[in-house]
Structures are given as C-alpha cells and as structure tokens.
Design a protein around this motif. Structure first.
Motif, PDB file in Angstrom:
ATOM      1  N   TRP A 150     -11.626  -3.780   3.264  1.00 31.23           N
ATOM      2  CA  TRP A 150     -10.566  -2.858   2.826  1.00 31.23           C
ATOM      3  C   TRP A 150     -10.687  -1.513   3.545  1.00 31.23           C
ATOM      4  CZ3 TRP A 150      -6.089  -1.477   1.709  1.00 31.23           C
ATOM      5  CH2 TRP A 150      -5.777  -0.349   0.964  1.00 31.23           C
ATOM      6  N   ARG A 151     -11.928  -1.065   3.747  1.00 35.47           N
ATOM      7  CA  ARG A 151     -12.138   0.189   4.482  1.00 35.47           C
ATOM      8  C   ARG A 151     -11.554   0.068   5.894  1.00 35.47           C
ATOM      9  NH1 ARG A 151     -18.018   1.093   5.899  1.00 35.47           N
ATOM     10  NH2 ARG A 151     -17.395  -0.375   7.506  1.00 35.47           N
ATOM     11  N   ILE A 173       0.841  -1.203   0.000  1.00 38.13           N
ATOM     12  CA  ILE A 173       0.000   0.000   0.000  1.00 38.13           C
ATOM     13  C   ILE A 173       0.879   1.258   0.000  1.00 38.13           C
ATOM     14  CG2 ILE A 173      -1.783   1.250   1.312  1.00 38.13           C
ATOM     15  CD1 ILE A 173      -2.227  -1.759   2.549  1.00 38.13           C
ATOM     16  N   GLN A 185      -4.187   4.266   8.276  1.00 39.91           N
ATOM     17  CA  GLN A 185      -4.165   5.732   8.422  1.00 39.91           C
ATOM     18  C   GLN A 185      -3.904   6.130   9.871  1.00 39.91           C
ATOM     19  OE1 GLN A 185      -7.289   8.002   6.650  1.00 39.91           O
ATOM     20  NE2 GLN A 185      -7.272   6.845   4.775  1.00 39.91           N
ATOM     21  N   ASP A 202      -3.536  16.168   4.756  1.00 33.46           N
ATOM     22  CA  ASP A 202      -4.186  15.117   3.970  1.00 33.46           C
ATOM     23  C   ASP A 202      -3.430  13.790   4.114  1.00 33.46           C
ATOM     24  OD1 ASP A 202      -6.239  14.345   2.325  1.00 33.46           O
ATOM     25  OD2 ASP A 202      -5.796  15.808   0.759  1.00 33.46           O
ATOM     26  N   ILE A 203      -4.193  12.710   4.167  1.00 33.90           N
ATOM     27  CA  ILE A 203      -3.578  11.376   4.081  1.00 33.90           C
ATOM     28  C   ILE A 203      -4.243  10.683   2.907  1.00 33.90           C
ATOM     29  CG2 ILE A 203      -3.072   9.188   5.224  1.00 33.90           C
ATOM     30  CD1 ILE A 203      -3.650  10.483   7.857  1.00 33.90           C
ATOM     31  N   ILE A 204      -3.431  10.300   1.961  1.00 34.11           N
ATOM     32  CA  ILE A 204      -3.986   9.686   0.751  1.00 34.11           C
ATOM     33  C   ILE A 204      -3.449   8.268   0.621  1.00 34.11           C
ATOM     34  CG2 ILE A 204      -4.126   9.849  -1.779  1.00 34.11           C
ATOM     35  CD1 ILE A 204      -3.357  12.969  -1.069  1.00 34.11           C
ATOM     36  N   ILE A 205      -4.370   7.317   0.536  1.00 34.99           N
ATOM     37  CA  ILE A 205      -3.963   5.939   0.230  1.00 34.99           C
ATOM     38  C   ILE A 205      -4.157   5.793  -1.263  1.00 34.99           C
ATOM     39  CG2 ILE A 205      -4.549   3.510   0.535  1.00 34.99           C
ATOM     40  CD1 ILE A 205      -4.982   4.028   3.430  1.00 34.99           C
ATOM     41  N   ASP A 206      -3.067   5.579  -1.966  1.00 37.76           N
ATOM     42  CA  ASP A 206      -3.145   5.520  -3.431  1.00 37.76           C
ATOM     43  C   ASP A 206      -4.075   4.401  -3.901  1.00 37.76           C
ATOM     44  OD1 ASP A 206      -1.576   7.671  -3.856  1.00 37.76           O
ATOM     45  OD2 ASP A 206       0.099   6.597  -4.800  1.00 37.76           O
ATOM     46  N   LYS A 236       0.406  14.463   3.402  1.00 37.76           N
ATOM     47  CA  LYS A 236       0.718  15.863   3.095  1.00 37.76           C
ATOM     48  C   LYS A 236       0.640  16.690   4.370  1.00 37.76           C
ATOM     49  CE  LYS A 236      -0.663  15.801  -1.712  1.00 37.76           C
ATOM     50  NZ  LYS A 236      -1.346  16.459  -2.797  1.00 37.76           N
ATOM     51  N   SER A 248      -7.714   0.056   5.733  1.00 41.03           N
ATOM     52  CA  SER A 248      -7.147   1.369   5.387  1.00 41.03           C
ATOM     53  C   SER A 248      -7.301   2.358   6.546  1.00 41.03           C
ATOM     54  CB  SER A 248      -7.755   1.915   4.090  1.00 41.03           C
ATOM     55  OG  SER A 248      -9.117   2.076   4.234  1.00 41.03           O
ATOM     56  N   GLN A 249      -8.400   2.219   7.307  1.00 40.99           N
ATOM     57  CA  GLN A 249      -8.557   3.081   8.489  1.00 40.99           C
ATOM     58  C   GLN A 249      -7.457   2.800   9.515  1.00 40.99           C
ATOM     59  OE1 GLN A 249     -12.622   2.283   9.628  1.00 40.99           O
ATOM     60  NE2 GLN A 249     -13.383   4.146   8.688  1.00 40.99           N
TER      61      GLN A 249
END
Lengths: 239, 187
Positions: free
Chosen positions: A192-193, A129, A200, A169-173, A134, A196-197
């Motif tokens: 997946w949610r 991942i 983050q 910002d936190i971006i998961i590509d 940012k 990814s949480q």
C-alpha cells in the motif's frame, strides 16, 4: 411373527431419530456463530489487533493554504486502460522503445502484479482512493518580514513580495470501513505504501496540481489584497 | 520615495469584518476545488505500531493464519481555519485588533510514506486494507486526545501570533492585540 417385527421397527426408528439428532448437533457445532458451547466447537476463530502510539516529533510550520483540490482515483484502472491488450503490449515492447505513457503502463502493471492483481485476466479488484491536494504559500521566511518584503509608498500604495504558491500538502484519505462501501482489497501495508507513493507522484505531475497552484496564487493574492484594502490601503501591488 | 508607515496614519478607526465562509459554488463542486483559508502552524508526529492477527481452525486443522506488524507515522496538524471568521480593526489609539477564531486540530492523518512493515504472514487468507485501517482509525481518536492534552492548540496559537505580528509590524502596526473572534481578549 408380527410381534417380532415391531421391536425391530421401533429400534430402527429410534436409531434414525438418534442419527438425525447427532447430525443436527454436529452441524450446529461446526457453525461457530450459533454455537453456545464455544469450547467444544469444531471451528475456532481468533482475532487480535493492537496498537500503541508515541509522540516522536514536533514541527513548526508556517503556511497559508488557500486551495484544496479533492479527487478520487481508481487503482489500477485510472492508470491503465481496463481493456488493455497485454499480449499485444508485450509484443510491442520487443519491437520498439516504449513511449513515456507506455512505460507508465508497464510500471502500473508491475505494481498490480506485486499485489496479486493479474491485469490480463478480467479482474474485478480495485481501490477507490480519495486524494486531497492543498496549495498555498510557505511562509517560513515571513517571520523575518522586513521593509524589503513590504513597502508602502507616499500615495498610500503597498507593495508586497508574495512567495510563489506551492503544493503544501498531499493527503491520501485514510479509508474508513463505515464510509468505504466498495469491496476491500487484499494488500499488505508495504504494498500500500508503494502504491500510495506512485499515486502521490502521479498527482503532483498532473494538470490538477498545476491548476491548484494557479488557483492558490490567485486566491491568496485576492485574500491579501482584500485584507489590506479594507485596512485602508488604496492599492495593493505584488512583486 | 518609499517609506514604511504605520497603518493608523491611513486609517484611524477602520473595522474590517472578513467573515468569509462563502457558499461553495457549483463550479467548485464540479471541479473538486475548494477555497480554504487555513493557517497550520504546529505539527506533532506520533508513531503508531500496529498489529493485526487472525487465526481460524477447523477441529485440529489451521485454516487461516495471518498477521501483520508495522509502524506508521500519524500527523496531527493544528492552526486556524479562517473560514470560521476573522476580522481586523483599529481603535482610536491605533492599536490593531486581530480577531481570530479558536485554534483547532486541522488534520489527523496516517502518513503512508512512513509505513515500515516488520513482518507479514498470510496463510489461507490475505491481509486486507480495511483490516489494518480499522486499527489505525481507532487509534487516531486517542492521538487527537493526546495531542490536545499535550497543549498542541496553545503552541499553534503562539506560532500564529508570532507570524501575524511580524506581518503586521512590517506593515507599520506597532501595537497589536489579539482577540477571539466573537469572544474575549486573549493577548
């Protein structure tokens, strides 16, 4: 006698040829990809995907992003050791309270189990991942800048009240099939949610985030100082 | 005594060229740290409803039957990337000229936190991540086009100008003119 054997042999040969042809035909029909007669195929494959979009919201944002930190993580093995002895772990769990790190392992273990990953076994399933963090300044209040925020002294010195740097910002590509060369992983959108949480939250409390904030503040101030000094101010101070 | 002064008192004709696409240093590459200068000023959120299904049958037997339906928000962020170049200059009349690059879409990204799964069916095979991301990625191109048609860049430009006007007015600049970096006057 010899004459009677000939037609029998001929019929046998004919039968064998027919059997070969029928087998070859059945084989062709079973493999859909090379079957030109799709309608009579023994296998049928149907794939359908659709999506539709609707604009549901707009947001005015006022930010200055000065730093981007890119990191790649492997789930689950960046969060639990690959060679972890889970049987031993379970024994420890019954004997004493778990440390914070161990609690974290337990949480990842549960997450992994939910998606069907058995960490006790020699698993080979994983996800790579890419996370982009940012950092910079939230300038929402800067639209109401006043002489309280920026003051200029007689001797051509300017003092600027710069807000503290934040993770903006936190971006998961989003993985792209053409660029993601690793094996795909079976995981539903809901699972997946959840993962990814977790990722983050983990990155926000990591040293990476702290370093991003430090660098964002440093680079942001450098940018403002450089701009104002070039605009004629002798010295730029921050408070 | 502290006073707020117009900038032109100090500089009658100062030109500052801040084109700053500095090369990325080896240290930056190793640490994954990148200096950016982005001013995102406007965001649109699109709700994407995604369906992915696959069925396979062998003669009359269904061997694979899987499908998933979910929604996800896709964020489109627009603003300025100042690493493309910007400059500040002041003319003889004291007008501050702010040259900015063209506004652009800075980000189109599916927000994983917003995923809302309605149902999932997995018989014979499981749903895999790249399967539904293929559909999301396909839709992202259309979303970008829709965002441009809805005038996202104009709104981003307007907001950025508002922000910068307040900043430079607080620095004492009364007259501000925005121009396109390396191009024409645009208010």
């Amino acid at each position: 006698m010899g004459k009677a054997k000939k037609p029998r042999r001929f019929r046998l040969t004919l039968f064998l040829i027919f059997l070969c042809l029928a087998s070859a035909g059945a084989l062709i029909l079973m493999v859909k990809d090379i079957n030109p007669l799709d309608n009579i195929s023994l296998t049928r494959r149907e794939e359908r995907s659709a999506s539709s979009v609707l604009l549901t919201g707009v947001k005015e944002i006022f930010r200055l992003n000065t730093v981007e930190m890119i990191s790649k993580v492997v789930f689950p093995y960046d969060y639990v050791p690959y060679d972890m002895d889970w049987q031993q772990f379970r024994r420890v769990e019954t004997q004493r309270p778990l440390s914070l790190r161990e609690q974290e392992y337990k949480y990842v273990y549960r997450l992994a189990r939910e998606i069907g990953l058995e960490l006790e076994e020699d698993g080979s399933e994983f996800m790579v991942i890419t996370i982009r963090l940012k950092a910079g300044f939230n300038l929402d209040n800067s639209r109401r800048l006043s002489s309280n925020t920026i003051t200029i002294s007689d001797d051509n010195r300017v003092t600027v009240a710069v807000p503290s740097a934040t993770i903006t910002d936190i971006i998961i590509d989003d993985p792209d099939e053409t660029a993601y060369g690793y094996p795909d992983m079976a995981i539903t959108p809901e699972q997946w949610r959840e993962i990814s949480q977790y990722i983050q939250t983990h990155v926000l409390s990591s040293d990476t985030a702290a370093e991003a904030l430090r660098q964002a503040e440093e680079r942001g101030r450098a940018f403002i100082r450089q701009s104002l000094q070039a605009a004629g101010y002798k010295e730029v101070l921050f408070r | 005594m502290k006073v707020t002064r117009p900038l032109w008192v100090f500089a009658v004709f100062i030109t500052l060229s801040c084109t700053a696409p500095e090369p990325v240093s080896l240290q930056e590459m190793e640490s994954g740290i990148k200096t950016i200068l982005e001013i995102p000023t406007y965001e649109q959120i699109y709700r994407d409803i995604v369906y992915v299904g696959k069925r396979e049958t062998l003669w009359i037997f269904r061997t694979v039957d899987k499908e998933v339906l979910f929604s996800v928000d896709v964020r489109v962020q627009a603003g300025y990337d100042l690493t493309r170049g910007y400059s500040l200059s002041r003319d003889a009349e004291g007008v501050l000229e702010v040259a900015l690059p063209a506004p652009e879409i800075l980000l189109i990204d599916a927000d994983e936190e917003s995923i809302n799964q309605y149902f999932v069916k997995e018989k014979g095979e499981k749903i895999a991540r790249l399967e539904y991301y293929e559909e999301i990625n396909r839709q992202k191109k259309a979303i970008g086009k829709q965002a441009l048609e809805s005038g996202i860049l104009g709104r981003a430009e307007e907001n950025a100008k508002t922000l910068l006007r307040h900043f430079f007015r607080a620095l004492g600049a009364e007259k501000i003119r925005f121009i396109r970096y390396g191009g024409a006057d645009h208010g």
